[in-house]
Design an enzyme around this catalytic site. Sequence first.
Site, mmCIF file in Angstrom:
data_model
loop_
_atom_site.group_PDB
_atom_site.id
_atom_site.type_symbol
_atom_site.label_atom_id
_atom_site.label_comp_id
_atom_site.label_asym_id
_atom_site.label_seq_id
_atom_site.Cartn_x
_atom_site.Cartn_y
_atom_site.Cartn_z
ATOM 1 N N HIS A 44 28.488 31.170 41.910
ATOM 2 C CA HIS A 44 28.856 32.123 42.965
ATOM 3 C C HIS A 44 28.495 31.617 44.365
ATOM 4 O O HIS A 44 28.192 32.396 45.264
ATOM 5 C CB HIS A 44 28.223 33.502 42.721
ATOM 6 C CG HIS A 44 28.902 34.257 41.615
ATOM 7 N ND1 HIS A 44 29.836 35.234 41.844
ATOM 8 C CD2 HIS A 44 28.809 34.140 40.261
ATOM 9 C CE1 HIS A 44 30.264 35.701 40.669
ATOM 10 N NE2 HIS A 44 29.661 35.045 39.699
ATOM 11 N N THR A 45 28.514 30.315 44.522
ATOM 12 C CA THR A 45 28.278 29.753 45.863
ATOM 13 C C THR A 45 29.590 29.457 46.573
ATOM 14 O O THR A 45 29.621 29.382 47.793
ATOM 15 C CB THR A 45 27.476 28.443 45.776
ATOM 16 O OG1 THR A 45 28.120 27.592 44.835
ATOM 17 C CG2 THR A 45 26.043 28.694 45.354
ATOM 18 N N GLY A 132 39.975 33.364 28.964
ATOM 19 C CA GLY A 132 39.007 34.400 29.342
ATOM 20 C C GLY A 132 37.574 34.031 29.043
ATOM 21 O O GLY A 132 36.722 34.897 28.892
ATOM 22 N N ALA A 133 37.286 32.737 28.941
ATOM 23 C CA ALA A 133 35.954 32.320 28.521
ATOM 24 C C ALA A 133 35.151 31.695 29.657
ATOM 25 O O ALA A 133 34.058 31.187 29.456
ATOM 26 C CB ALA A 133 36.068 31.327 27.359
ATOM 27 N N GLY A 134 35.696 31.702 30.870
ATOM 28 C CA GLY A 134 34.957 31.121 32.000
ATOM 29 C C GLY A 134 35.204 29.625 32.145
ATOM 30 O O GLY A 134 34.430 28.929 32.795
ATOM 31 N N LEU A 135 36.263 29.114 31.537
ATOM 32 C CA LEU A 135 36.559 27.679 31.623
ATOM 33 C C LEU A 135 37.783 27.410 32.494
ATOM 34 O O LEU A 135 38.314 26.310 32.516
ATOM 35 C CB LEU A 135 36.785 27.101 30.214
ATOM 36 C CG LEU A 135 35.579 27.220 29.299
ATOM 37 C CD1 LEU A 135 35.913 26.704 27.905
ATOM 38 C CD2 LEU A 135 34.396 26.455 29.860
ATOM 39 N N GLU A 183 46.167 31.931 44.232
ATOM 40 C CA GLU A 183 45.335 32.842 43.423
ATOM 41 C C GLU A 183 44.858 34.028 44.266
ATOM 42 O O GLU A 183 44.861 35.176 43.817
ATOM 43 C CB GLU A 183 44.133 32.099 42.829
ATOM 44 C CG GLU A 183 43.306 33.006 41.931
ATOM 45 C CD GLU A 183 42.409 32.278 40.962
ATOM 46 O OE1 GLU A 183 41.847 31.236 41.354
ATOM 47 O OE2 GLU A 183 42.258 32.756 39.817
ATOM 48 N N ASP A 195 37.488 26.268 41.179
ATOM 49 C CA ASP A 195 38.299 26.018 39.983
ATOM 50 C C ASP A 195 39.435 25.039 40.255
ATOM 51 O O ASP A 195 39.654 24.088 39.491
ATOM 52 C CB ASP A 195 38.875 27.332 39.442
ATOM 53 C CG ASP A 195 37.782 28.349 39.141
ATOM 54 O OD1 ASP A 195 36.622 27.936 38.989
ATOM 55 O OD2 ASP A 195 38.092 29.550 39.072
ATOM 56 N N TYR A 245 32.835 40.980 39.841
ATOM 57 C CA TYR A 245 32.969 39.795 40.711
ATOM 58 C C TYR A 245 33.156 40.248 42.164
ATOM 59 O O TYR A 245 32.455 39.794 43.071
ATOM 60 C CB TYR A 245 34.160 38.955 40.240
ATOM 61 C CG TYR A 245 34.313 37.626 40.945
ATOM 62 C CD1 TYR A 245 33.678 36.486 40.458
ATOM 63 C CD2 TYR A 245 35.091 37.508 42.088
ATOM 64 C CE1 TYR A 245 33.829 35.260 41.097
ATOM 65 C CE2 TYR A 245 35.245 36.295 42.729
ATOM 66 C CZ TYR A 245 34.614 35.170 42.231
ATOM 67 O OH TYR A 245 34.763 33.956 42.869
HETATM 68 C C1 GLA Z 1 34.804 32.234 38.885
HETATM 69 C C2 GLA Z 1 35.622 31.974 40.134
HETATM 70 C C3 GLA Z 1 35.058 30.767 40.913
HETATM 71 C C4 GLA Z 1 33.566 30.902 41.161
HETATM 72 C C5 GLA Z 1 32.848 31.239 39.850
HETATM 73 C C6 GLA Z 1 31.391 31.537 40.041
HETATM 74 O O1 GLA Z 1 34.975 31.189 37.974
HETATM 75 O O2 GLA Z 1 36.965 31.732 39.771
HETATM 76 O O3 GLA Z 1 35.772 30.620 42.136
HETATM 77 O O4 GLA Z 1 33.314 31.881 42.150
HETATM 78 O O5 GLA Z 1 33.443 32.375 39.211
HETATM 79 O O6 GLA Z 1 30.705 30.431 40.531
#
Ligand code: GLA
Length: 414
Positions: A44-45, A132-135, A183, A195, A245
Amino acid sequence: MPASNPPPRDTLLARARSAFANRYGGVPSTVSWAPGRVELLGNHTDYNGGLVMAAAIDRGTVVAGRRREGSTASILAANYDETDRFSIDAIDWPEAGTWARYTRGVCWAVSGWAGALRSGFEAVVLGDVPLGAGLSSSASLQASFAWFLIAMGTVPGQSPGDFSGEGGDARLMELAQTLRRSENEFVGVGSGLLDQFSSLFGRSDHALFLDCSTLAHERLPLGNPAPAIVVCDSKTSRRLADGMYDRRRAECERIVSAYRDRIPVEGELLLSMVPLDWLEAEWDGLDRVGRRRARHVLTENDRVRRGIESLKSGDIGAFGRLMSASHASSRDDFENSSEALNRLIEAAESAPGFVGGKLSGAGWAGCTVNLVQADRTDEFVEAVRARYARETGITAEIHVCRAEASASGWAAME
Ligand code: GLA
């Protein structure tokens, strides 16, 4: 049960070709591929103008297709067996939350950047990034789709060769920003640049550093042998955390608002631009939540700086400890972990071969990312799976990945 290994990309490509033949007939003229990513440090930076460290992984999205006469685009998402048709001359918004928002969004943003697309097309998209897994399956789809359009010659003034060699990184960064715009403004998700940057800048066995304010970036070797990147999917759904978020983003913006009149910057003032000593001087004036959120973002930036030094001096152990400290900061200060993610990290910490681990991406559910000594991966996977199942009753899905190069060699493959 062995860890699930990625199907080789040529398997993905073969499946895309066959889906193309079934849906449109004949063979595609152009194929592309782009990877998903893991976030190694800097949680979250990115939207706070801070520092991040990520890696592109060997799971991604293939696009296979060809031009067609006229201005109609037809895209089959083979993972869902759904087709989206639209006119490239008048791109309107499909329903929120659908994959078609991403593909149309790329056409919209790329046209805004480089000029109207030159022709319609028909294409198949197919991915093996867990959803949907954060990848960041979404950035992988965006990047692959942009490569496809460029490689097919439909984007005015752009060809794949412009994105490598001298000046290549500057063009890649423009493309990453274009995809972020898509996005943010078309899909309607207020994410940072992490991302799209990661999906476009990947290098085999390297971590990817980005300063989200200055756009300075660097590819840093993960070592030789490089550790495995083991992604453990908690199998808990992010839907439960919808809205969190944006809430965290707003909390960070609230901290910054107190400094707006005092720090002149061109554009938006972001949390990472507030000098640390200013924040510290006024620490007591921040509320409890503000203090925690600020401390997380600022210490994350510091961990990324130290992470660069660890990688440059070849100390992967120190890098791993920074990842573990990052998880603790997310858990305690940013409060974007969950019971399941914490259990997965605890299971990893006690497993053989563990180097370091943290939650990956937005948080609240989804995956953890761990660096693991490459020769102990199997033992690690077994130990984590067994302990997590014992403690939660859930069978984690575990993916053994490696840091992968981005599209080079794939875009424009005829
Ligand atoms: C998600 C967002 C990114 C980033 C991360 C947290 O993956 O898509 O832009 O903010 O969360 O670091």
